[in-house]
Each structure stands twice: as C-alpha cells, then as structure tokens.
Design a protein around this motif. Structure first.
Motif, mmCIF file in Angstrom:
data_model
loop_
_atom_site.group_PDB
_atom_site.id
_atom_site.type_symbol
_atom_site.label_atom_id
_atom_site.label_comp_id
_atom_site.label_asym_id
_atom_site.label_seq_id
_atom_site.Cartn_x
_atom_site.Cartn_y
_atom_site.Cartn_z
ATOM 1 N N ARG A 109 -13.980 -8.922 10.329
ATOM 2 C CA ARG A 109 -14.965 -8.682 9.275
ATOM 3 C C ARG A 109 -14.571 -7.404 8.532
ATOM 4 N NH1 ARG A 109 -15.498 -13.077 10.339
ATOM 5 N NH2 ARG A 109 -17.243 -14.153 11.266
ATOM 6 N N VAL A 110 -14.796 -7.412 7.233
ATOM 7 C CA VAL A 110 -14.517 -6.247 6.399
ATOM 8 C C VAL A 110 -15.854 -5.654 5.973
ATOM 9 C CG1 VAL A 110 -13.476 -5.430 4.248
ATOM 10 C CG2 VAL A 110 -12.354 -7.230 5.572
ATOM 11 N N LEU A 111 -15.976 -4.353 6.124
ATOM 12 C CA LEU A 111 -17.201 -3.643 5.769
ATOM 13 C C LEU A 111 -16.997 -2.925 4.447
ATOM 14 C CD1 LEU A 111 -17.722 -2.079 9.295
ATOM 15 C CD2 LEU A 111 -18.690 -4.220 8.422
ATOM 16 N N THR A 112 -17.905 -3.155 3.503
ATOM 17 C CA THR A 112 -17.849 -2.478 2.209
ATOM 18 C C THR A 112 -19.223 -1.889 1.914
ATOM 19 O OG1 THR A 112 -18.333 -4.548 1.059
ATOM 20 C CG2 THR A 112 -16.016 -3.929 1.229
ATOM 21 N N ILE A 113 -19.219 -0.857 1.129
ATOM 22 C CA ILE A 113 -20.458 -0.145 0.815
ATOM 23 C C ILE A 113 -21.133 -0.774 -0.400
ATOM 24 C CG2 ILE A 113 -19.441 1.604 -0.687
ATOM 25 C CD1 ILE A 113 -21.297 3.462 1.362
ATOM 26 N N THR A 114 -22.448 -0.737 -0.419
ATOM 27 C CA THR A 114 -23.225 -1.193 -1.572
ATOM 28 C C THR A 114 -23.536 0.027 -2.450
ATOM 29 O OG1 THR A 114 -25.368 -0.822 -0.512
ATOM 30 C CG2 THR A 114 -24.321 -3.001 -0.162
ATOM 31 N N PRO A 115 -24.010 -0.205 -3.657
ATOM 32 C CA PRO A 115 -24.381 0.948 -4.497
ATOM 33 C C PRO A 115 -25.424 1.854 -3.825
ATOM 34 C CG PRO A 115 -24.192 -1.009 -5.850
ATOM 35 C CD PRO A 115 -24.066 -1.466 -4.417
ATOM 36 N N GLU A 116 -26.419 1.279 -3.160
ATOM 37 C CA GLU A 116 -27.416 2.105 -2.470
ATOM 38 C C GLU A 116 -26.784 2.852 -1.300
ATOM 39 O OE1 GLU A 116 -31.156 3.824 -1.403
ATOM 40 O OE2 GLU A 116 -30.184 3.175 -3.252
ATOM 41 N N GLY A 117 -25.872 2.208 -0.592
ATOM 42 C CA GLY A 117 -25.163 2.873 0.491
ATOM 43 C C GLY A 117 -24.335 4.033 -0.015
ATOM 44 N N LEU A 118 -23.700 3.845 -1.162
ATOM 45 C CA LEU A 118 -22.899 4.918 -1.759
ATOM 46 C C LEU A 118 -23.786 6.096 -2.150
ATOM 47 C CD1 LEU A 118 -20.040 5.678 -2.543
ATOM 48 C CD2 LEU A 118 -20.432 4.591 -4.763
ATOM 49 N N ARG A 119 -24.965 5.810 -2.676
ATOM 50 C CA ARG A 119 -25.902 6.875 -3.044
ATOM 51 C C ARG A 119 -26.298 7.694 -1.815
ATOM 52 N NH1 ARG A 119 -31.061 8.238 -3.033
ATOM 53 N NH2 ARG A 119 -31.766 6.391 -1.920
ATOM 54 N N ILE A 120 -26.582 7.022 -0.720
ATOM 55 C CA ILE A 120 -26.989 7.727 0.502
ATOM 56 C C ILE A 120 -25.804 8.467 1.118
ATOM 57 C CG2 ILE A 120 -27.830 7.379 2.862
ATOM 58 C CD1 ILE A 120 -29.747 5.294 1.689
ATOM 59 N N ALA A 121 -24.631 7.856 1.097
ATOM 60 C CA ALA A 121 -23.430 8.533 1.618
ATOM 61 C C ALA A 121 -23.155 9.804 0.832
ATOM 62 C CB ALA A 121 -22.229 7.590 1.562
ATOM 63 N N GLU A 122 -23.416 9.766 -0.457
ATOM 64 C CA GLU A 122 -23.202 10.936 -1.312
ATOM 65 C C GLU A 122 -24.183 12.055 -0.959
ATOM 66 O OE1 GLU A 122 -21.337 13.355 -3.869
ATOM 67 O OE2 GLU A 122 -20.641 11.410 -3.167
ATOM 68 N N ILE A 123 -25.404 11.710 -0.621
ATOM 69 C CA ILE A 123 -26.389 12.716 -0.180
ATOM 70 C C ILE A 123 -25.874 13.404 1.085
ATOM 71 C CG2 ILE A 123 -28.694 13.022 0.819
ATOM 72 C CD1 ILE A 123 -29.626 10.746 -1.096
ATOM 73 N N ALA A 124 -25.400 12.613 2.048
ATOM 74 C CA ALA A 124 -24.873 13.179 3.297
ATOM 75 C C ALA A 124 -23.661 14.058 3.022
ATOM 76 C CB ALA A 124 -24.510 12.054 4.272
ATOM 77 N N ARG A 125 -22.764 13.584 2.163
ATOM 78 C CA ARG A 125 -21.560 14.363 1.851
ATOM 79 C C ARG A 125 -21.926 15.701 1.225
ATOM 80 N NH1 ARG A 125 -19.228 16.500 -1.834
ATOM 81 N NH2 ARG A 125 -20.539 15.544 -3.401
#
Length: 146
Positions: A98-114
């Motif tokens: 399985r390949v895991l890819t980020i969604t736009p909402e996931g990217l937004r949250i990842a950016e907050i953490a970063r």
C-alpha cells in the motif's frame, strides 16, 4: 549538569555533551505536547503525518522511519486514514503493498506540526552570534558524518 573537570577524558566530555543535548531537546524545550494540542493528534500520529507529507511512502517505509512495528504502524495509518489526513492506495507495481499519500487537510496539519517543531527556542536565538556559528558548524559536522 556539571562543567568540565581537568581530568575529563574525551569520552567524559562526549557523554556530558550528549546528556546536555538530550536535556535541551527532550526536557527543556520538548515540543511534543504543543504539537499534540495544536493538531489534535498524538505525537506519533503527527510524526507519521510529517513523514508522509515529505512524499508517498509504503507501510514498510513508514514503519522503518517511525521505528515502530507493523501492527502499531497499521493502527496509526488506520486512524490517519479515518480522519481524512492520508489516503492508502495499492502500489502501482506490487499489489501486496500500500502507498500512503497525504491529503490537503493532512498537509495543513503536518505544516502546523512542522512550524512548531522548527521554531528555535529563545535561548538558542539569544546566543552570541559567534557561539551560534560554532554550534551550527559542529551540528552540521555531526549530521554529515551520521
């Protein structure tokens, strides 16, 4: 933490430096709780999201990057998928993976953490510029040899 002694060996000094670096990052300036509160995710889930945000990963690669076993990684991925933060698709050349890819909402949250994790503490910003340059060179050297 105690300072150097005249009888210190290089191993003593290295141990003291390592202990100090761990204390700085994991105790005095630990941002894990802040990341969890800001994202609504456990820190391991935010960490997984950040890894996937860097580019698509297989489950195996994610488990390796998180240093977690397959069953725990599956729980993390299931939760992130259920929340709509990542998508899991069949690998184009290996149907078993399985390949895991980020969604736009996931990217937004990842950016907050970063943003939280990348913000240097005030004590580091307050260092004398020459000391900060020296620390930068030492850390860069350590990372380049790893």
């Amino acid at each position: 933490m105690t300072g150097p002694a005249a009888s210190d060996t290089p191993a003593d000094t290295a141990g003291r430096v390592w202990s100090g670096m761990r204390a700085l990052v994991l105790e005095q300036h630990d941002r894990r709780r802040e990341v969890s509160e800001a994202t609504g995710l456990s820190f391991i889930r935010a960490k997984a999201l950040r890894r996937i945000a860097a580019g698509p990963l297989s489950m195996r690669d994610l488990a390796a990057r998180l240093s977690t076993d397959k069953p725990y990684t599956t729980l993390v991925v299931d939760d992130l998928t259920r929340r709509g933060l990542i998508e899991r698709t069949v690998h184009p050349t290996d149907r078993r993976q399985r390949v895991l890819t980020i969604t736009p909402e996931g990217l937004r949250i990842a950016e907050i953490a970063r943003a939280i994790l990348d913000e240097p503490p005030q004590t580091l910003r307050d260092l004398d510029p020459a000391d900060l340059d020296l620390l930068d060179r030492v850390i860069t050297t350590l990372l380049d040899t790893a």
